[in-house]
Write an enzyme that holds these catalytic residues in place. Sequence first.
Site, PDB file in Angstrom:
ATOM      1  N   GLY A  40       0.818  -1.212   0.000  1.00 29.06           N
ATOM      2  CA  GLY A  40       0.000   0.000   0.000  1.00 29.06           C
ATOM      3  C   GLY A  40       0.845   1.252   0.000  1.00 29.06           C
ATOM      4  O   GLY A  40       0.354   2.343  -0.283  1.00 29.06           O
ATOM      5  N   ILE A  42       3.376   4.492   0.931  1.00 28.61           N
ATOM      6  CA  ILE A  42       3.208   5.678   1.776  1.00 28.61           C
ATOM      7  C   ILE A  42       1.753   6.097   1.827  1.00 28.61           C
ATOM      8  O   ILE A  42       1.208   6.415   2.884  1.00 28.61           O
ATOM      9  CB  ILE A  42       4.085   6.836   1.250  1.00 28.61           C
ATOM     10  N   GLY A 115      14.348  -4.354  -3.339  1.00 29.78           N
ATOM     11  CA  GLY A 115      14.697  -4.779  -4.684  1.00 29.78           C
ATOM     12  C   GLY A 115      15.464  -3.732  -5.449  1.00 29.78           C
ATOM     13  O   GLY A 115      15.209  -2.535  -5.303  1.00 29.78           O
ATOM     14  N   GLY A 185       5.313  25.246   4.629  1.00 31.70           N
ATOM     15  CA  GLY A 185       4.766  24.769   3.363  1.00 31.70           C
ATOM     16  C   GLY A 185       3.255  24.694   3.413  1.00 31.70           C
ATOM     17  O   GLY A 185       2.686  24.120   4.347  1.00 31.70           O
ATOM     18  N   SER A 186       2.598  25.285   2.401  1.00 35.12           N
ATOM     19  CA  SER A 186       1.133  25.306   2.394  1.00 35.12           C
ATOM     20  C   SER A 186       0.554  24.542   1.221  1.00 35.12           C
ATOM     21  O   SER A 186      -0.523  24.866   0.725  1.00 35.12           O
ATOM     22  CB  SER A 186       0.620  26.751   2.364  1.00 35.12           C
ATOM     23  N   ALA A 188      -0.774  20.675  -0.207  1.00 35.34           N
ATOM     24  CA  ALA A 188      -1.817  19.814   0.344  1.00 35.34           C
ATOM     25  C   ALA A 188      -1.413  19.206   1.682  1.00 35.34           C
ATOM     26  O   ALA A 188      -2.183  19.225   2.647  1.00 35.34           O
ATOM     27  CB  ALA A 188      -2.165  18.719  -0.657  1.00 35.34           C
ATOM     28  N   ILE A 189      -0.172  18.675   1.777  1.00 40.00           N
ATOM     29  CA  ILE A 189       0.251  18.013   3.011  1.00 40.00           C
ATOM     30  C   ILE A 189       0.308  19.004   4.172  1.00 40.00           C
ATOM     31  O   ILE A 189      -0.227  18.763   5.253  1.00 40.00           O
ATOM     32  CB  ILE A 189       1.614  17.323   2.822  1.00 40.00           C
ATOM     33  N   VAL A 274       7.683  20.552   2.720  1.00 43.57           N
ATOM     34  CA  VAL A 274       8.218  21.375   1.625  1.00 43.57           C
ATOM     35  C   VAL A 274       8.469  20.560   0.358  1.00 43.57           C
ATOM     36  O   VAL A 274       9.411  20.810  -0.376  1.00 43.57           O
ATOM     37  CB  VAL A 274       9.513  22.093   2.069  1.00 43.57           C
ATOM     38  N   HIS A 449     -32.006  17.538  -7.072  1.00 42.98           N
ATOM     39  CA  HIS A 449     -32.268  18.561  -6.063  1.00 42.98           C
ATOM     40  C   HIS A 449     -32.885  17.903  -4.829  1.00 42.98           C
ATOM     41  O   HIS A 449     -33.729  17.026  -4.960  1.00 42.98           O
ATOM     42  CB  HIS A 449     -33.241  19.609  -6.629  1.00 42.98           C
TER      43      HIS A 449
END
Length: 470
Positions: A40, A42, A115, A185-186, A188-189, A274, A449
């Site tokens: 899976g 990170i 590997g 750092g702005s 997503a993370i 960053v 709706h």
Amino acid sequence: MSDTNFDVVIVGGGPGGYVAAIRAAQLGFKTAVVEANHLGGICLNWGCIPTKALLRSAEIFHYMKHAKDYGLSCDNPSFDLDAVVKRSRGVSKQLNAGVGHLLKKNKVTVIDGWGKLAGGATGARKVAVEKDGKAVTTLTGKYVILATGARARELPGLEADHKLVWTYRDALVPNTMPKKLLVIGSGAIGIEFASFFNTLGAETTVVEVMDRVLPVEDPEISAFAKKAFEKQGMKILSGATVKGLKRGTDSVTCTIETKGKTEDITVDRVISAVGIVGNVEDIGLEGTKIKVEKTHIVTNEWSETDEPGVYAIGDLTGPPWLAHKAEHEGVICIEKIAGLKGVHPLDTSRIPGCTYCHPQVASIGLTEEKAKAAGYDVKVGRFSFIGNGKAIALGEPEGLIKTVFDGKTGELLGAHMIGAEVTELIQGYSIAKTLETTEEELMHTVFPHPTLSEMMHESVLDAFGKVIHM
């Protein structure tokens, strides 16, 4: 192991690697995956999934604090940080086991170890596998796919010590709830962690070297996001750099330069977010024709490297560095190898990006600014959440949906959204772009709706002067 000959050997069992393996097995290839840590990758273990579990806890805590807004009572809401983290880790563990089951179900051989390429000519590539410094086996594959992913970038002087200065992995399993937090750092993370800790009560400051928060997003969405974050008590410092960190016993004094002015901020913890660097070390690239640029492997549109029979996918290669990009890339790579008809190269303009902060942010395609720079006759539509009945009923009236069209052809060039559940809504525009849908077809589409999705329709109508509910 007795049989070491395979059609396809994949190095790395993250989103790109395990999906490529499953598709390869479906197409009749004898397939092996070599994974040194967790199936899976990170994303599932230390990224996309566990962060969403943390953010879900923060979201519910937010609603608990605002129970009165819904006619409910919840006096003195609190949280147990250890329990929040435990739930997050449990979610990852469950999905990790699920990946193992899928690979077993598809008869993919999984080898625990590190590997790396070990030579061989076209049609007989070799991958040496080691575990704890000891040789395990050497596999031979007609094709080798490198999917070793990436890791957090560290800047000189701002390196993580995993106690006071955290990477995203440290922030996922915090042993303390910081009263004051600095996020460098702005993207997503950074913003997701800032949103999580800020919601739980940390006094949070975000430092961004670019001139605006979430700098890859449309400037209008970035501006909206900044106002929303500041309203929540977050401090945003854009056009700023962290010049140094002075680490104390249980605090960090951060020297920040903004437009030539320097200030010191003392916080309990720092999160460094960053960017990323590709995991290109110790995977046997030496002596091959494989090119590496800025820590990432260079490939063509079919994920082929310059070394015959060797491919690379996912975060190890170029942007965007997203799990869903890696998955799709893996499928394209295998289907091209198999010689299937109708296989198309990946069009990155059709890949949506999502940020799960509060409010959520999602986008696809060109921003208004980039569309104009590309020479398009741009038409822009906007629709605010305040004009949508479902948004008001949900108690989420703050948000915006923005669409960008080619005025001459009606082509949807881009869509940019901020507000409740936009990470779920964006797929509608993703489908539209894949189908090369025009504004007329979107206008003729009936949206149910009451739903948030109605705003997607209204934004299209607005771009062409036909908006109804605004």
